[in-house]
Design a protein around this motif. Sequence first.
Motif, PDB file in Angstrom:
ATOM      1  N   LEU A 106      85.893  98.821  59.714  1.00 30.11           N
ATOM      2  CA  LEU A 106      87.065  97.435  59.902  1.00 30.11           C
ATOM      3  C   LEU A 106      88.433  98.353  58.978  1.00 30.11           C
ATOM      4  N   LEU A 111      93.895  95.180  64.274  1.00 29.73           N
ATOM      5  CA  LEU A 111      93.540  93.892  64.753  1.00 29.73           C
ATOM      6  C   LEU A 111      93.491  93.699  66.457  1.00 29.73           C
TER       7      LEU A 111
ATOM      8  N   ARG B  60      94.703  95.036  56.167  1.00 25.80           N
ATOM      9  CA  ARG B  60      93.749  95.494  57.059  1.00 25.80           C
ATOM     10  C   ARG B  60      91.926  94.667  57.499  1.00 25.80           C
ATOM     11  N   ILE B  61      91.492  95.307  56.452  1.00 19.99           N
ATOM     12  CA  ILE B  61      90.431  94.700  56.530  1.00 19.99           C
ATOM     13  C   ILE B  61      90.145  93.358  56.294  1.00 19.99           C
ATOM     14  N   ILE B  63      91.897  91.047  57.012  1.00 17.98           N
ATOM     15  CA  ILE B  63      92.480  90.484  58.390  1.00 17.98           C
ATOM     16  C   ILE B  63      91.510  90.797  59.338  1.00 17.98           C
ATOM     17  N   ASN B  64      90.383  91.516  59.797  1.00 16.41           N
ATOM     18  CA  ASN B  64      90.215  92.296  61.139  1.00 16.41           C
ATOM     19  C   ASN B  64      88.412  91.806  60.776  1.00 16.41           C
ATOM     20  N   THR B  65      88.521  91.253  59.864  1.00 15.86           N
ATOM     21  CA  THR B  65      87.449  90.818  59.109  1.00 15.86           C
ATOM     22  C   THR B  65      87.445  88.935  59.759  1.00 15.86           C
ATOM     23  N   VAL B  67      89.680  87.610  61.565  1.00 20.16           N
ATOM     24  CA  VAL B  67      89.538  87.332  62.903  1.00 20.16           C
ATOM     25  C   VAL B  67      88.206  87.600  63.377  1.00 20.16           C
ATOM     26  N   THR B  68      87.556  88.528  62.955  1.00 15.22           N
ATOM     27  CA  THR B  68      85.970  88.985  64.129  1.00 15.22           C
ATOM     28  C   THR B  68      84.899  88.082  63.672  1.00 15.22           C
ATOM     29  N   TYR B  69      84.853  87.978  62.337  1.00 19.75           N
ATOM     30  CA  TYR B  69      83.938  87.217  61.955  1.00 19.75           C
ATOM     31  C   TYR B  69      83.174  86.116  62.080  1.00 19.75           C
ATOM     32  N   ILE B 134      99.587  97.155  61.104  1.00 15.51           N
ATOM     33  CA  ILE B 134      97.961  95.582  60.616  1.00 15.51           C
ATOM     34  C   ILE B 134      98.027  95.059  61.980  1.00 15.51           C
ATOM     35  N   THR B 135      98.707  94.245  62.372  1.00 14.58           N
ATOM     36  CA  THR B 135      97.907  93.567  63.881  1.00 14.58           C
ATOM     37  C   THR B 135      97.725  94.703  64.971  1.00 14.58           C
TER      38      THR B 135
END
Lengths: 216, 159
Positions: A106, A111, B60-61, B63-65, B67-69, B134-135
């Motif tokens: 990730l 994003l 990054r990790i 926020i990515n987690t 949103v997609t978790y 990041i986004t």
Amino acid sequence: MQLEELKTEWQKLERKVELCENLNEKLIHTIISGKSNYILDQMKQKHRALLLILFIEIIALMAVLLGNPFDFRYFIQYLPFVLLIIIILMAAISLFRFHKSIITDLSKNNLKITIQNILNYFSKNKVYDAYFGSISLAIGLLVPWSFLPNKIDNKGWEAGVTDTLIMMVITIIIYLIAFKSGAFKNRDQEKLSDTMNEWNELQHLVHLTDNHTEVG
Amino acid sequence: MEKNFIDIVNKHKGLIFKVCNMYGADAEDRKDLFQEILLQMWKSFKSFRGEASISTWAYRIAINTAVTYSKKIKRNELSGSSVMNFEVPDLMESQEKEERSAWLHQAISQLDKIEKSVILLYLEDKSYEEISEITGLTRSNVGVRINRIKTKLSKIIKL
């Protein structure tokens, strides 16, 4: 309240964080040795299980080809097994390639790309779910033909063909009953629908992001 | 390597807690998300070569987690008592003299997932370039987004 005032409020949280104790080694170690719930990790776990099943199927079919436990006498009797091995092998190689192509790190993408990648992976994964169902049905439909020559020798043409057709019909009926009763949904049913919801939710987010990008 | 990782996690525990508070609806959600973020950080840490700053990497990790978790999937119970007893602190918990933080939580909870990530980074004093990195939003889009969030929050406050 302006955004700057909100920022000031937010910065006060830092004081609360400072009051929190450091995370101990034992806690971190227990967490990192646990199982991931991340949707792509779940997908990869499912792939590993499918690859194992496909591998077992290939071994079983190879054993039939090499050991001839059913006393096949003609080459044509081996043909359904050869076909199945080829189909399963192709499906397994394709699934393995797809499995290897999935990036679950990730930190690699921002994003937006992360969301788009997940959507692409889910779209591709649908094909493999369909493969697996088709292979199960193909086994049930092709294998009875291998036994046809022996049945003809023992019972005659009519009885042999009828017997084979009955076995195929039984296979289809069992498949349909299993399908209708939700046997194919099994443990993944709930997860699949959750993932679909999550997928739709993410898709909605991507559209929103895209629309805003266009406006921006 | 594990020692380095523990140091990094503790150095960035604030950002992980804030992300968990921003995206987690309740204590259980926050705990689940925390565990997943840590796991993803560990997986990624092994291949971290310093291409991005450690802070950008962690954001990054996290926020990515977040949103997609898929929080609907029940986490397998971990046997470790250290995890069972652990709780992610509720940073926005309301106390009489801290009504502002409760208000802050209420306002932020009404934003969507992407807006939450943008406002989180903005409140963390990240530059537009960093927010964009990041986004994945363009730099100009970050500005537009922040203005829209500002308008949205103003409306929420007036209600």
